[in-house]
Design an enzyme around this catalytic site. Structure first.
Site, PDB file in Angstrom:
ATOM      1  N   SER A  12       0.686  -1.277  -0.277  1.00  0.00           N
ATOM      2  CA  SER A  12      -0.339  -0.028   0.137  1.00  0.00           C
ATOM      3  C   SER A  12       0.940   1.720   0.059  1.00  0.00           C
ATOM      4  O   SER A  12       0.380   2.687  -0.069  1.00  0.00           O
ATOM      5  CB  SER A  12      -0.777  -0.084   1.074  1.00  0.00           C
ATOM      6  OG  SER A  12       0.582   0.362   2.338  1.00  0.00           O
ATOM      7  N   GLY A  13       1.501   1.122  -0.295  1.00  0.00           N
ATOM      8  CA  GLY A  13       3.324   2.411   0.001  1.00  0.00           C
ATOM      9  C   GLY A  13       3.591   2.901  -0.902  1.00  0.00           C
ATOM     10  O   GLY A  13       2.940   2.479  -1.925  1.00  0.00           O
ATOM     11  N   ARG A  35      -1.321  -5.383   5.506  1.00  0.00           N
ATOM     12  CA  ARG A  35      -1.850  -5.132   6.910  1.00  0.00           C
ATOM     13  C   ARG A  35      -2.539  -6.242   6.818  1.00  0.00           C
ATOM     14  O   ARG A  35      -3.555  -6.432   8.695  1.00  0.00           O
ATOM     15  CB  ARG A  35      -1.441  -3.945   7.790  1.00  0.00           C
ATOM     16  CG  ARG A  35      -0.326  -3.726   8.123  1.00  0.00           C
ATOM     17  CD  ARG A  35      -0.635  -3.022   9.136  1.00  0.00           C
ATOM     18  NE  ARG A  35       0.310  -1.484   8.661  1.00  0.00           N
ATOM     19  CZ  ARG A  35       0.110  -0.485   9.016  1.00  0.00           C
ATOM     20  NH1 ARG A  35       0.382  -1.000  10.928  1.00  0.00           N
ATOM     21  NH2 ARG A  35       0.625   0.811   9.121  1.00  0.00           N
ATOM     22  N   ALA A  85       8.563  -1.881   3.508  1.00  0.00           N
ATOM     23  CA  ALA A  85       7.267  -1.241   4.976  1.00  0.00           C
ATOM     24  C   ALA A  85       8.550  -0.567   6.098  1.00  0.00           C
ATOM     25  O   ALA A  85       9.485  -1.601   6.659  1.00  0.00           O
ATOM     26  CB  ALA A  85       6.422  -2.498   4.980  1.00  0.00           C
ATOM     27  N   SER A 127      17.047   4.317   4.769  1.00  0.00           N
ATOM     28  CA  SER A 127      17.536   5.826   4.116  1.00  0.00           C
ATOM     29  C   SER A 127      18.943   6.026   4.099  1.00  0.00           C
ATOM     30  O   SER A 127      18.882   6.089   5.107  1.00  0.00           O
ATOM     31  CB  SER A 127      16.224   5.971   5.131  1.00  0.00           C
ATOM     32  OG  SER A 127      15.577   7.291   5.151  1.00  0.00           O
ATOM     33  N   TYR A 157      12.213   8.927  13.927  1.00  0.00           N
ATOM     34  CA  TYR A 157      12.358   8.140  12.416  1.00  0.00           C
ATOM     35  C   TYR A 157      13.261   7.728  12.190  1.00  0.00           C
ATOM     36  O   TYR A 157      13.761   7.043  11.673  1.00  0.00           O
ATOM     37  CB  TYR A 157      11.447   8.812  11.470  1.00  0.00           C
ATOM     38  CG  TYR A 157      11.750   8.686  10.153  1.00  0.00           C
ATOM     39  CD1 TYR A 157      10.890   7.090   9.741  1.00  0.00           C
ATOM     40  CD2 TYR A 157      12.432   9.088   8.940  1.00  0.00           C
ATOM     41  CE1 TYR A 157      11.253   6.997   8.456  1.00  0.00           C
ATOM     42  CE2 TYR A 157      13.066   8.147   8.534  1.00  0.00           C
ATOM     43  CZ  TYR A 157      12.235   7.421   8.014  1.00  0.00           C
ATOM     44  OH  TYR A 157      11.992   6.871   6.295  1.00  0.00           O
ATOM     45  N   LYS A 161      15.263   3.533  11.340  1.00  0.00           N
ATOM     46  CA  LYS A 161      16.146   4.018   9.985  1.00  0.00           C
ATOM     47  C   LYS A 161      17.230   3.303  10.854  1.00  0.00           C
ATOM     48  O   LYS A 161      17.724   2.086   9.818  1.00  0.00           O
ATOM     49  CB  LYS A 161      15.977   4.576   9.376  1.00  0.00           C
ATOM     50  CG  LYS A 161      14.504   5.241   8.688  1.00  0.00           C
ATOM     51  CD  LYS A 161      13.812   4.053   8.531  1.00  0.00           C
ATOM     52  CE  LYS A 161      14.147   3.752   6.887  1.00  0.00           C
ATOM     53  NZ  LYS A 161      12.528   2.055   6.147  1.00  0.00           N
ATOM     54  N   PHE A 221      17.258  19.554   1.877  1.00  0.00           N
ATOM     55  CA  PHE A 221      16.754  18.214   1.496  1.00  0.00           C
ATOM     56  C   PHE A 221      17.207  17.899   0.021  1.00  0.00           C
ATOM     57  O   PHE A 221      17.160  18.361   0.043  1.00  0.00           O
ATOM     58  CB  PHE A 221      15.061  17.964   1.253  1.00  0.00           C
ATOM     59  CG  PHE A 221      14.065  18.233   2.545  1.00  0.00           C
ATOM     60  CD1 PHE A 221      14.078  16.984   3.544  1.00  0.00           C
ATOM     61  CD2 PHE A 221      13.380  19.690   2.727  1.00  0.00           C
ATOM     62  CE1 PHE A 221      13.090  17.544   5.132  1.00  0.00           C
ATOM     63  CE2 PHE A 221      12.688  19.709   3.966  1.00  0.00           C
ATOM     64  CZ  PHE A 221      13.265  18.928   4.943  1.00  0.00           C
TER      65      PHE A 221
HETATM   66  P1  NAP Z   1       4.712   5.192   2.573  1.00  0.00           P
HETATM   67  O1  NAP Z   1       3.928   5.661   1.648  1.00  0.00           O
HETATM   68  O2  NAP Z   1       3.954   6.025   4.264  1.00  0.00           O
HETATM   69  O3  NAP Z   1       4.613   3.246   3.010  1.00  0.00           O
HETATM   70  C1  NAP Z   1       5.506   2.764   4.478  1.00  0.00           C
HETATM   71  C2  NAP Z   1       4.425   1.270   4.016  1.00  0.00           C
HETATM   72  O4  NAP Z   1       4.580   1.040   5.217  1.00  0.00           O
HETATM   73  C3  NAP Z   1       2.917   1.641   4.198  1.00  0.00           C
HETATM   74  O5  NAP Z   1       2.335   0.169   3.121  1.00  0.00           O
HETATM   75  C4  NAP Z   1       2.053   0.999   5.344  1.00  0.00           C
HETATM   76  O6  NAP Z   1       1.194   0.117   5.410  1.00  0.00           O
HETATM   77  C5  NAP Z   1       3.662   0.137   5.848  1.00  0.00           C
HETATM   78  N1  NAP Z   1       3.791  -0.241   7.211  1.00  0.00           N
HETATM   79  C6  NAP Z   1       4.034   0.656   8.010  1.00  0.00           C
HETATM   80  N2  NAP Z   1       3.705   0.095   9.187  1.00  0.00           N
HETATM   81  C7  NAP Z   1       3.396  -1.062   9.271  1.00  0.00           C
HETATM   82  C8  NAP Z   1       3.697  -2.208   9.898  1.00  0.00           C
HETATM   83  N3  NAP Z   1       3.194  -2.152  11.355  1.00  0.00           N
HETATM   84  N4  NAP Z   1       3.408  -3.580   9.782  1.00  0.00           N
HETATM   85  C9  NAP Z   1       3.084  -4.055   7.667  1.00  0.00           C
HETATM   86  N5  NAP Z   1       3.120  -2.287   7.983  1.00  0.00           N
HETATM   87  C10 NAP Z   1       3.235  -1.733   7.977  1.00  0.00           C
HETATM   88  O7  NAP Z   1       6.668   5.289   2.604  1.00  0.00           O
HETATM   89  P2  NAP Z   1       7.282   4.898   1.382  1.00  0.00           P
HETATM   90  O8  NAP Z   1       7.614   6.357   1.238  1.00  0.00           O
HETATM   91  O9  NAP Z   1       6.916   4.230   0.713  1.00  0.00           O
HETATM   92  O10 NAP Z   1       8.594   4.737   2.164  1.00  0.00           O
HETATM   93  C11 NAP Z   1       8.308   3.863   2.341  1.00  0.00           C
HETATM   94  C12 NAP Z   1      10.347   2.990   2.726  1.00  0.00           C
HETATM   95  O11 NAP Z   1      10.903   3.840   2.113  1.00  0.00           O
HETATM   96  C13 NAP Z   1      10.162   3.536   4.428  1.00  0.00           C
HETATM   97  O12 NAP Z   1      10.884   2.218   3.753  1.00  0.00           O
HETATM   98  C14 NAP Z   1      10.790   4.515   4.200  1.00  0.00           C
HETATM   99  O13 NAP Z   1      11.388   4.361   5.382  1.00  0.00           O
HETATM  100  C15 NAP Z   1      11.565   4.497   3.461  1.00  0.00           C
HETATM  101  N6  NAP Z   1      12.210   5.717   2.790  1.00  0.00           N
HETATM  102  C16 NAP Z   1      10.815   6.578   2.531  1.00  0.00           C
HETATM  103  C17 NAP Z   1      11.585   8.015   2.086  1.00  0.00           C
HETATM  104  C18 NAP Z   1      10.404   9.149   1.869  1.00  0.00           C
HETATM  105  O14 NAP Z   1      10.571  10.166   1.088  1.00  0.00           O
HETATM  106  N7  NAP Z   1       9.014   8.795   1.500  1.00  0.00           N
HETATM  107  C19 NAP Z   1      12.934   8.098   2.017  1.00  0.00           C
HETATM  108  C20 NAP Z   1      13.612   8.017   2.275  1.00  0.00           C
HETATM  109  C21 NAP Z   1      13.187   6.685   2.659  1.00  0.00           C
HETATM  110  P3  NAP Z   1      -0.223   0.840   5.866  1.00  0.00           P
HETATM  111  O15 NAP Z   1      -0.397   1.339   4.395  1.00  0.00           O
HETATM  112  O16 NAP Z   1      -1.037  -0.068   6.455  1.00  0.00           O
HETATM  113  O17 NAP Z   1      -0.255   2.223   6.430  1.00  0.00           O
END
Ligand code: NAP
Length: 347
Positions: A12-13, A35, A85, A127, A157, A161, A221
Site C-alpha cells: 500500500s506504500g 496489514r 515497509a 534511508s 524516525y 531507520k 533536503f
Molecule cells: P509510505 O507510503 O508511508 O509506506 C509505508 C508502508 O509501510 C505502508 O505500506 C505501510 O502500511 C507500511 N507499514 C507501516 N507500518 C507497518 C506495520 N506495522 N506492518 C506492516 N506494514 C507497515 O512510505 P514510503 O515513502 O513509500 O516509504 C517506503 C520506505 O522508504 C520506508 O522504508 C521508508 O522508511 C523509506 N524511505 C522513505 C522516504 C520518503 O521520503 N518517503 C525517504 C527515504 C526512505 P499501511 O498502508 O498499512 O500503513
C-alpha cells in the site's frame, strides 16, 4: 519458462507501489504484503489504473511488521524480497518505540523468514536518515557514514531507520549467514503518486502547494524520484556486485526548501501561485517552536545546517541514472492536482 516471484513488503506504500510496477514490467510476478485484507481491492484498482497487467501476476499476503504471523507464508516460493515497509509518521509519536519497534523488529522478522525459506537476496529500503543525521560533516555524505542513534535531539524516525538497518547487517553477519543483503538509502522520495495515500515527503509538497506553509525554514533536503528509487531496488536485487553493499539514492545535491519552492513555481506555473519562497530566520523558528508542534518539527539540530550527499556509487557500480530533482518535485505536484488531492488556486 516460469517467472520468478518477488515479495514486496507493504504494497500500500508509495515506494512499494512503484516497486511492484517496475517488477511486473521487468517480467517478475509479485507477491505483496498488506496489514489488512480490506485494502487489497483498492491496491489492485490503483495499480490497474496505471495500465499494469495484474491478472495472475500479483498475489497478496497478510502480515504486520509487529507480529510473526504470515511472514513464512509471504516469503514461501519467492526468489527475492524487497523489504520496503516501515512506519513513517507526519508528526512525532509520543513514544519513539511506535516507530522503532516495527522498523527494527519487523526487519528482523522479514529477514528471518527469508533466511528460513532459502531466499537468495533481500533488498532493504533504509534511508538517508540512517546515514546523515547527528554527525555534521564538511564533505558530502556517502555510504561509509552512519547516523549516530544516540545523538542528542535525534528524532524517532532517523533512529528507527538506523537501528533497523544496523540490525539487518548484524543479522546477515551472524545467524543469517548465507542470505545476501543489499540496502538502498534514499533521500526524500518525490515523484508521481499512484493513489490517495500520502507519504510524509508528499505531505510537505501538498502543504506548500496549498499555501499552508507561509514561509520556509532553512532546512535542506535531498530529492529523488520514486520511479528511480524503484529502479535502483531492481538493480540492487539482480546485480551480483550489489550483495553486501549500501547505495545512497539521490538525484543530486541537496536543495534548500526555498529552492524546492522555486522548482515547483518554475514547473507548475500558476498552479504553484500559493507556494511561498519567503525564508524564515532560524531564531524565529526556534522561538515559535516553544509554542507550536509544527515549528518544533523544523527546530531540530538540522535547522540552518548545510549538507549534501552523493549517489555516485549507485551510478558507477550499478549504472543507475536518476532524473533531475526538479522533475521529481514537479511530477509530485502534477499528480496531486490530477488525483484531486490539491485544488488549483482560483484565478
Ligand atoms: P509510505 O507510503 O508511508 O509506506 C509505508 C508502508 O509501510 C505502508 O505500506 C505501510 O502500511 C507500511 N507499514 C507501516 N507500518 C507497518 C506495520 N506495522 N506492518 C506492516 N506494514 C507497515 O512510505 P514510503 O515513502 O513509500 O516509504 C517506503 C520506505 O522508504 C520506508 O522504508 C521508508 O522508511 C523509506 N524511505 C522513505 C522516504 C520518503 O521520503 N518517503 C525517504 C527515504 C526512505 P499501511 O498502508 O498499512 O500503513
Amino acid at each position: 519458462m516460469t517467472r520468478q516471484t518477488v515479495l514486496v513488503t507493504g504494497g500500500s506504500g508509495f515506494l512499494a507501489g512503484h516497486c511492484i510496477l517496475a517488477l511486473l514490467k521487468a517480467g517478475y510476478d509479485v507477491r505483496t504484503t498488506l496489514r489488512s485484507p480490506a485494502r487489497e481491492a483498492g491496491l489492485r484498482a490503483t495499480l490497474a489504473a496505471t495500465g499494469a497487467e495484474l491478472d495472475g501476476r500479483l498475489q497478496v499476503a497478510i502480515a504486520d511488521l509487529t507480529a510473526d504471523a504470515g511472514w513464512d507464508a509471504a516469503v514461501a516460493g519467492c526468489s527475492h524480497v524487497l523489504h520496503v515497509a516501515s512506519p513513517l509518521l507526519t508528526a512525532a509519536p509520543p513514544d519513539e518505540d511506535e516507530l522503532i519497534r516495527p522498523a527494527r523488529e519487523g526487519t528482523l522478522r522479514v529477514l528471518r523468514a527469508a533466511h528460513r525459506a532459502g531466499i537468495k537476496r533481500v533488498v532493504l529500503t533504509s534511508s538517508f536518515a540512517a546515514i546523515g543525521y547527528g554527525r555534521p560533516l564538511d564533505r558530502p555524505y556517502d555510504e561509509r557514514d552512519w547516523t549516530d542513534p544516540a545523538a542528542p535531539g535525534l528524532a524517532a524516525y532517523p533512529k528507527s531507520k538506523t537501528l533497523a538497518e544496523k540490525a539487518a547487517w548484524d543479522f546477515v553477519d551472524g545467524e543469517g549467514q548465507g542470505l545476501e543483503l543489499a540496502v538502498v538509502n534514499p533521500v526524500g522520495i518525490f515523484g508521481p503518486l499512484l493513489g490517495p495515500d500520502l507519504s510524509a515527503s508528499i505531505v510537505l509538497i501538498r502543504t506548500m502547494l496549498e499555501g499552508k506553509l507561509r514561509a520556509v525554514p532553512q532546512l535542506m533536503f535531498g530529492v529523488v524520484d520514486v520511479r528511480d528509487v524503484a529502479e535502483l531496488h531492481l538493480r540492487a536485487m539482480t546485480d551480483p556486485a550489489a550483495a553486501g553493499e549500501r547505495f545512497l539514492a539521490t538525484a543530486g545535491d541537496f536543495m534548500t526548501m526555498r529552492a524546492i519552492a522555486e522548482a515547483l513555481k518554475a514547473g507548475l506555473g500558476q498552479r504553484a501561485d500559493r507556494v511561498s519562497t519567503v525564508v524564515l530566520p532560524n531564531w524565529l523558528v526556534r522561538l515559535v517552536a516553544r509554542f507550536s508542534a509544527t515549528a518544533r518539527q523544523a527546530a531540530t539540530p538540522e535547522l540552518g545546517r548545510k549538507k549534501t550527499a552523493t549517489g555516485a556509487k549507485a551510478i558507477a557500480m550499478l549504472g543507475w541514472q536518476p532524473r533531475p530533482a526538479a522533475e521529481a518535485l514537479v511530477a509530485t505536484g502534477e499528480s496531486l492536482f490530477r488525483l484531486g488531492l490539491v485544488s488549483p488556486p482560483r484565478p
